[in-house]
Design an enzyme around this catalytic site. Structure first.
Site, PDB file in Angstrom:
ATOM      1  CG  HIS A 124      -3.158  69.442 -65.232  1.00  0.00           C
ATOM      2  ND1 HIS A 124      -1.966  69.060 -65.821  1.00  0.00           N
ATOM      3  CD2 HIS A 124      -4.089  68.580 -65.686  1.00  0.00           C
ATOM      4  CE1 HIS A 124      -2.184  68.016 -66.588  1.00  0.00           C
ATOM      5  NE2 HIS A 124      -3.452  67.697 -66.533  1.00  0.00           N
ATOM      6  CG  ASP A 201      -3.799  75.241 -66.954  1.00  0.00           C
ATOM      7  OD1 ASP A 201      -3.382  74.241 -66.355  1.00  0.00           O
ATOM      8  OD2 ASP A 201      -4.522  75.166 -67.975  1.00  0.00           O
ATOM      9  CD  GLN A 204     -10.358  70.892 -68.873  1.00  0.00           C
ATOM     10  OE1 GLN A 204     -11.397  70.960 -69.521  1.00  0.00           O
ATOM     11  NE2 GLN A 204      -9.544  69.866 -68.981  1.00  0.00           N
ATOM     12  CE  LYS A 227      -6.682  69.474 -72.091  1.00  0.00           C
ATOM     13  NZ  LYS A 227      -7.012  68.137 -71.600  1.00  0.00           N
ATOM     14  CB  CYS A 367      -2.995  65.405 -64.356  1.00  0.00           C
ATOM     15  SG  CYS A 367      -2.770  64.207 -65.656  1.00  0.00           S
TER      16      CYS A 367
HETATM   17  C1  C6P Z   1      -6.253  72.254 -66.351  1.00  0.00           C
HETATM   18  C2  C6P Z   1      -5.371  71.506 -67.280  1.00  0.00           C
HETATM   19  N1  C6P Z   1      -4.125  71.981 -67.515  1.00  0.00           N
HETATM   20  C3  C6P Z   1      -3.287  71.332 -68.362  1.00  0.00           C
HETATM   21  C4  C6P Z   1      -3.683  70.181 -69.013  1.00  0.00           C
HETATM   22  C5  C6P Z   1      -2.716  69.523 -69.976  1.00  0.00           C
HETATM   23  O1  C6P Z   1      -3.258  69.591 -71.274  1.00  0.00           O
HETATM   24  P1  C6P Z   1      -2.424  68.880 -72.472  1.00  0.00           P
HETATM   25  O2  C6P Z   1      -3.181  69.203 -73.735  1.00  0.00           O
HETATM   26  O3  C6P Z   1      -2.439  67.386 -72.137  1.00  0.00           O
HETATM   27  O4  C6P Z   1      -1.024  69.452 -72.414  1.00  0.00           O
HETATM   28  C6  C6P Z   1      -4.959  69.653 -68.786  1.00  0.00           C
HETATM   29  C7  C6P Z   1      -5.393  68.373 -69.440  1.00  0.00           C
HETATM   30  N2  C6P Z   1      -6.186  67.589 -68.571  1.00  0.00           N
HETATM   31  C8  C6P Z   1      -6.668  66.312 -69.067  1.00  0.00           C
HETATM   32  C9  C6P Z   1      -5.555  65.294 -69.136  1.00  0.00           C
HETATM   33  S1  C6P Z   1      -4.826  65.032 -67.572  1.00  0.00           S
HETATM   34  C10 C6P Z   1      -7.817  65.818 -68.175  1.00  0.00           C
HETATM   35  O5  C6P Z   1      -8.324  64.701 -68.423  1.00  0.00           O
HETATM   36  O6  C6P Z   1      -8.195  66.584 -67.258  1.00  0.00           O
HETATM   37  C11 C6P Z   1      -5.820  70.336 -67.916  1.00  0.00           C
HETATM   38  O7  C6P Z   1      -7.069  69.872 -67.683  1.00  0.00           O
END
Ligand code: C6P
Length: 409
Positions: A124, A201, A204, A227, A367
């Site tokens: 990401h 990371d 998910q 999430k 992203c």
């Molecule tokens: C693997 C992974 N790593 C980092 C992030 C960022 O999470 P934040 O809470 O925004 O900081 C995400 C968030 N992906 C969202 C927004 S792009 C998606 O629609 O897939 C992610 O999926």
């Protein structure tokens, strides 16, 4: 495993009863953010109504109660991911901030020319762009483990790429685009064999499956509250205590200091050293409640339900000749989401037609632009599932494809 009572779960989410143009919302964008159960909303409302005060500063009853609630939220999260204790659990704004904390606080101080940062091609932007920038500033090289044609990591390439020059391996646990579940324990072992650190990371993964950071043996692990049925504005960075003790903070202010003089300052204990200023107190209460809510259901049951729905979606979509699906087939290597394209229809147009059917999916690069470049597509449409989704909702997603064909194909 006893299956979930989805009906009883859905009753805790009034938002799922909402209708647009007379059609009930079908919310399939959970990888972007999940919905929030009444139990979590009520806990945060009660906090504001009954306990609200600033933490670690006041000596009055309300501040003491708020401080205890904030600290116990750290303990609850530590227990949830099997960290050693609150000292290894830093509250951030989100996963992105957690990734930046490691990059700025460890990366900028430790990396130098000749060092290598090993990522995967499915990272990401929160991770990929961050390490790219840190590489530019420190002279460290950023390398990418290849994704094979099935959407899995090429582990032979990983073993070739991770060497004694590797300073850190940074990998996504479950891809938000492919759904691929990566062998994070194996990647961490490879990093450690070469004296490198591992950052995982888990944005998910923590919401969707049991995660034991000690079993993975990751040095750092990040995820987000919003999430995992929790509020926005709070995330978690897990780090091994000895590493966090040795690291310099990169954000300064009140709450993170021990002593300040006109000449110099010293830093407070973990995790407060990395939590400057007034923290996300109500959000911490909400995250604590979200962890309780998830564990009441059980992470194994959540994972089983999500993967069953995702497998059903995969099979329904795979039966459509003009649909291309990205990532591994259903099984242990795929999490609870499916990204795909409908031949002749741009992902944004498809998502717009889905929206006409009140089906909420995500369209775009999620992203992960470099990954989409590698896939040879500008964008994809993604359906991502959670505890409250049903097979009937997948059927509505598939039904909407026909309208898109008539309009665009
Ligand atoms: C693997 C992974 N790593 C980092 C992030 C960022 O999470 P934040 O809470 O925004 O900081 C995400 C968030 N992906 C969202 C927004 S792009 C998606 O629609 O897939 C992610 O999926």
């Amino acid at each position: 495993l006893e299956s979930l009572d989805v009906g009883a779960i859905r009753e805790q989410f009034p938002i799922l009863q909402r209708e647009f143009d007379g059609q009930q919302v079908v919310y399939l964008d959970n990888a972007a953010t999940t919905q929030t159960p009444d139990q979590v909303v009520d806990a945060m409302s009660d906090y504001y109504r009954q306990t609200n005060a600033n933490v670690h500063r006041g000596i009055h009853h309300l501040s003491q109660e708020a401080s205890i609630a904030y600290e116990e939220a750290h303990d609850r999260v530590a227990d949830f991911i099997n960290a050693d204790g609150r000292e290894e659990v830093i509250f951030t704004k989100n996963t992105t901030e957690g990734e930046n904390l490691i990059a700025y606080s460890w990366g900028l101080n430790e990396l130098e020319p000749g060092d290598e940062v090993v990522l995967t091609e499915m990272e990401h932007h929160a991770s990929l762009v961050t390490w790219q920038q840190i590489g530019e500033r420190t002279g460290a090289d950023v390398k990418y483990i290849q994704v094979d044609e099935t959407g899995r990591l090429d582990m032979d390439h990983a073993r070739e790429l991770i060497t004694d020059d590797t300073a850190i391996v940074s990998a996504v646990h479950v891809s938000n685009t492919l759904g691929t579940v990566n062998p994070v324990s194996e990647l961490t072992d490879l990093a450690h064999e070469h004296g490198a650190l591992s950052f995982i990371d888990g944005a998910q993964a923590v919401p969707n499956r049991p995660v034991d950071v000690k079993e993975i043996d990751a040095d750092f692990y990040a995820f987000s509250g919003h999430k995992m049925a929790g509020p926005t504005g709070i995330g978690v960075l897990y780090g091994k205590q000895d590493l966090l003790e040795a690291m310099e903070p990169y954000l300064y202010g009140g709450g993170m200091i021990r002593k300040v003089t006109f000449e110099d300052s010293t830093w407070g204990d973990l995790p407060w050293k990395f939590e400057p200023g007034t923290p996300p107190i109500a959000e911490a209460v909400g995250l604590h409640e979200a962890v309780d809510w998830l564990e009441e259901i059980g992470m194994e049951r959540i994972q089983a339900h999500e993967e069953e729905i995702a497998a059903y979606a995969y099979e329904q979509l795979a039966a459509e000749e003009d649909v291309e699906i990205y990532g591994p087939e259903p099984g242990p290597d795929r999490g609870g989401l499916v990204s795909f394209n409908l031949e002749g229809v741009h992902a944004h147009d498809l998502a717009s037609i889905m929206n006409d059917h009140t089906v909420a999916v995500r369209a775009g690069d999620h992203c992960t632009q470099p990954l989409h470049d590698k896939l040879g597509v500008p964008a994809s449409t993604r359906a991502s599932f959670y505890v409250y989704n049903t097979r009937e909702e997948v059927d509505k997603l598939v039904d909407a494809l026909e309208d898109a064909r008539e309009l665009f194909a």
